[in-house]
Design a protein around this motif. Structure first.
Motif, short mmCIF file in Angstrom:
data_model
loop_
_atom_site.label_atom_id
_atom_site.label_comp_id
_atom_site.label_asym_id
_atom_site.label_seq_id
_atom_site.Cartn_x
_atom_site.Cartn_y
_atom_site.Cartn_z
N GLY A 1 0.81 -1.21 0.00
CA GLY A 1 0.00 0.00 0.00
C GLY A 1 0.83 1.25 0.00
N VAL A 2 2.02 1.17 -0.60
CA VAL A 2 2.99 2.27 -0.60
C VAL A 2 3.01 2.93 -1.98
CG1 VAL A 2 5.45 2.84 -0.35
CG2 VAL A 2 4.39 1.14 1.14
N ALA A 3 3.26 4.24 -2.02
CA ALA A 3 3.50 4.93 -3.28
C ALA A 3 4.83 5.66 -3.18
CB ALA A 3 2.38 5.92 -3.58
N ILE A 4 5.65 5.54 -4.21
CA ILE A 4 6.87 6.33 -4.27
C ILE A 4 6.62 7.48 -5.24
CG2 ILE A 4 8.35 4.40 -3.67
CD1 ILE A 4 9.06 4.10 -6.62
N SER A 5 7.09 8.67 -4.91
CA SER A 5 6.79 9.84 -5.73
C SER A 5 8.02 10.71 -5.90
CB SER A 5 5.65 10.65 -5.11
OG SER A 5 5.98 11.09 -3.81
N GLY A 6 8.03 11.45 -7.00
CA GLY A 6 9.15 12.33 -7.29
C GLY A 6 9.17 12.67 -8.75
N ASN A 7 10.37 12.89 -9.29
CA ASN A 7 10.56 13.22 -10.70
C ASN A 7 11.59 12.27 -11.29
OD1 ASN A 7 12.25 14.86 -12.88
ND2 ASN A 7 10.16 15.65 -12.88
N LEU A 8 11.34 11.80 -12.52
CA LEU A 8 12.21 10.80 -13.13
C LEU A 8 13.66 11.29 -13.21
CD1 LEU A 8 12.41 8.03 -14.50
CD2 LEU A 8 11.97 9.17 -16.68
N PHE A 9 13.87 12.54 -13.59
CA PHE A 9 15.23 13.04 -13.70
C PHE A 9 15.91 13.14 -12.34
CE2 PHE A 9 13.63 14.66 -17.83
CZ PHE A 9 14.56 14.02 -18.64
N ASP A 10 15.16 13.54 -11.33
CA ASP A 10 15.74 13.56 -9.98
C ASP A 10 16.13 12.15 -9.55
OD1 ASP A 10 15.37 16.29 -9.82
OD2 ASP A 10 13.45 16.14 -8.75
N LEU A 11 15.27 11.17 -9.87
CA LEU A 11 15.56 9.78 -9.51
C LEU A 11 16.84 9.31 -10.19
CD1 LEU A 11 13.09 6.88 -9.12
CD2 LEU A 11 15.05 6.58 -10.61
N LEU A 12 16.99 9.63 -11.48
CA LEU A 12 18.18 9.19 -12.22
C LEU A 12 19.43 9.89 -11.72
CD1 LEU A 12 16.75 9.08 -15.87
CD2 LEU A 12 17.27 7.15 -14.39
N ARG A 13 19.31 11.17 -11.38
CA ARG A 13 20.48 11.91 -10.90
C ARG A 13 20.88 11.48 -9.49
NH1 ARG A 13 17.44 16.61 -13.06
NH2 ARG A 13 18.25 17.08 -15.14
N ASP A 14 19.92 10.92 -8.74
CA ASP A 14 20.20 10.51 -7.36
C ASP A 14 20.66 9.07 -7.24
OD1 ASP A 14 19.80 12.93 -6.16
OD2 ASP A 14 17.74 12.54 -5.54
N VAL A 15 20.91 8.38 -8.37
CA VAL A 15 21.46 7.03 -8.30
C VAL A 15 22.86 7.11 -7.68
CG1 VAL A 15 22.29 5.05 -9.63
CG2 VAL A 15 20.12 6.14 -10.23
N ASP A 16 23.05 6.48 -6.53
CA ASP A 16 24.35 6.57 -5.85
C ASP A 16 25.03 5.21 -5.69
OD1 ASP A 16 22.83 5.42 -3.87
OD2 ASP A 16 23.38 6.84 -2.31
N ILE B 1 8.25 8.35 0.07
CA ILE B 1 7.29 7.26 0.09
C ILE B 1 6.13 7.65 0.97
CG2 ILE B 1 9.14 5.58 -0.21
CD1 ILE B 1 8.57 4.64 2.66
N GLY B 2 4.95 7.19 0.60
CA GLY B 2 3.74 7.48 1.36
C GLY B 2 2.67 6.49 1.07
#
Length: 453
Positions: free
Chosen positions: A407-422, A449-450
């Motif tokens: 019952g979880v949702a992850i939210s954000g922006n695709l480019f932020d997600l790609l840039r935050d790959v560590d 997450i929410g």
């Protein structure tokens, strides 16, 4: 008359009708798909398709027609009709057919064609589908069955000729198994899925496919909602491949040229972390989508798309290449004889990193291991890249997998997600889900997450 002779005669007749260029593709396909419900075959489909498609080019206008009738009278009627109406089409200077760029005729010595898929009786394939569910049930008494059980295979041969010297034959096979296992107890019922695929019949491991799905269902038993937070996320290959498949569509030159890609106008700019490198390799040895040439007869290639986070290029067929003032990358695909070629990925992959995958977890004090995402392609805004994706997974606590959450949702922006790959792991894995996508496990520094409700 064999398919090559038929294609040459059809091409000859098309050129006699006064067009500037023409192409004929003859496709033969044998397909089997069996679905099982409660250890009983529900559908058993075995079919053979044969047909041809013709493209003609006249005065910058491209016409297309297809038929499953390969007799001379039908061919002449189809071509007469096609040529008579091509003048009504809208002219486009990017319309083109490729010229032969190598030896001709060519034979596809790169793809795999397994005769066993053709020789195996349908009854044995039905037993194979049934064993897929049985293996999942046998793995653990808590496995109650499966909501989806499918075995399928495809054997395809395409014969292609055009008036600019392209001529050749490609043959390929694929066997696949899909299962969504159901597991749990009186307090909690969960599901877990897996797709197995191989270019050979014997290469498809039914038991491993079933057990993987069963394990994924069992690990989610007892799931509870998670608290809202901003946490590191770890994406294993079976989930990260969904993100990569979406990116592959955004790197399609047709989507870029139509303004439907998030990557439009970002060439040579940083679009992801420096740990992210993406390639499409139609020449990959043993790849499920490996071919000598694409659906237009252009030799396939290894195409660098993102290097160290910098966008380097897109996937092109002949039309999009001419429109973009570049050359085809050998990425034309044909869904069937009745479909025009279109741009698409081959063996599309995020290159593995130098991190031992286990360390991607060990470095996280609290985070989320994403076990499954639902409806990703509909959940990402194609204009902004913003997303809110329902998912389920396991919490990471002290560097170890902990309790399951749903019952979880992850939210954000695709480019932020790609840039935050560590972190990018070393466990590179191919995933088949319509597309052929390869990826290792990777970690994203922080994502919101929410609740998915």
């Amino acid at each position: 008359m064999n398919d090559m002779e038929f294609a040459r005669r059809t091409l000859h007749y098309a050129m006699q009708r006064g067009v500037q260029a023409a192409e004929v593709a003859v496709v033969r396909a044998r397909k089997t798909e069996i679905s099982v419900v409660n250890m009983t075959p529900e559908t058993v489909n075995a079919q053979e398709e044969i047909g041809f498609g013709v493209r003609v080019l006249k005065d910058a206008r491209m016409g297309f027609a297809a038929s499953n009738r390969l007799d001379s009278r039908s061919v002449r009627h189809l071509l007469d009709s096609l040529v008579s109406i091509v003048g009504e089409h809208t002219p486009d200077e990017a319309n083109t057919l490729p010229e032969c760029s190598g030896g001709s005729p060519w034979a596809d010595g790169l793809s795999t064609f397994d005769e066993v898929i053709l020789r195996t009786p349908l009854e044995e394939k039905v037993r194979r589908a049934l064993s897929l569910e049985q293996c999942a049930r046998d793995f653990d008494t808590r496995v109650k069955g499966a909501s989806t059980v499918i075995y399928g295979d495809v054997a395809e041969e395409e014969t292609l000729v055009n008036s600019r010297g392209v001529e050749g034959v490609s043959r390929s096979t694929l066997a696949y198994a899909v299962i969504e296992a159901i597991a749990g107890d009186k307090d909690s019922i969960e599901t877990g899925w897996h797709v197995g695929a191989s270019s050979t019949y014997d290469g498809l491991d039914i038991e491993a496919t079933a057990v993987t799905a069963a394990r994924r269902a069992l690990r989610m038993v007892g799931s509870r909602p998670a608290q809202s937070a901003e946490l590191p996320l770890v994406f294993p290959p079976e989930v990260g491949s969904d993100i990569l498949a979406y990116i592959s569509r955004m790197l399609d030159a047709d989507a870029v040229q139509k303004g439907k890609s998030l990557f439009r106008g970002r060439e040579d700019s940083q679009v992801a972390s420096s740990l992210v490198s993406v390639v499409d390799d139609g020449r990959l040895e043993g790849g499920l989508a490996t071919r000598f040439a694409d659906a237009e007869g252009v030799p396939t290639a290894r195409t660098e798309l993102v290097r160290d986070g910098v966008l380097k290029g897109f996937l092109y067929d002949s039309y999009t290449a001419k429109k973009g003032g570049t050359v085809s990358t050998g990425n034309a695909q044909r869904g069937s004889y009745a479909a025009r070629p279109h741009t698409g990925a081959t063996n599309f992959m995020l290159l593995p990193g130098n991190r031992v995958t286990d360390t991607l977890l060990h470095d996280v004090s609290i985070g989320l291991y994403v076990a499954e995402m639902q409806g990703l392609h509909a959940a990402i805004n194609p204009v902004s890249g913003d997303f809110s994706i329902p998912c389920k997974g396991l919490m990471i606590r002290g560097g170890e997998l902990a309790e399951p959450v749903t019952g979880v949702a992850i939210s954000g922006n695709l480019f932020d997600l790609l840039r935050d790959v560590d972190g990018v792991g070393d466990d590179f894995t191919w995933v088949f889900s319509g597309a052929i996508v390869g990826t290792p496990t990777f970690r994203v520094r922080k994502v919101k997450i929410g609740s998915a409700s």
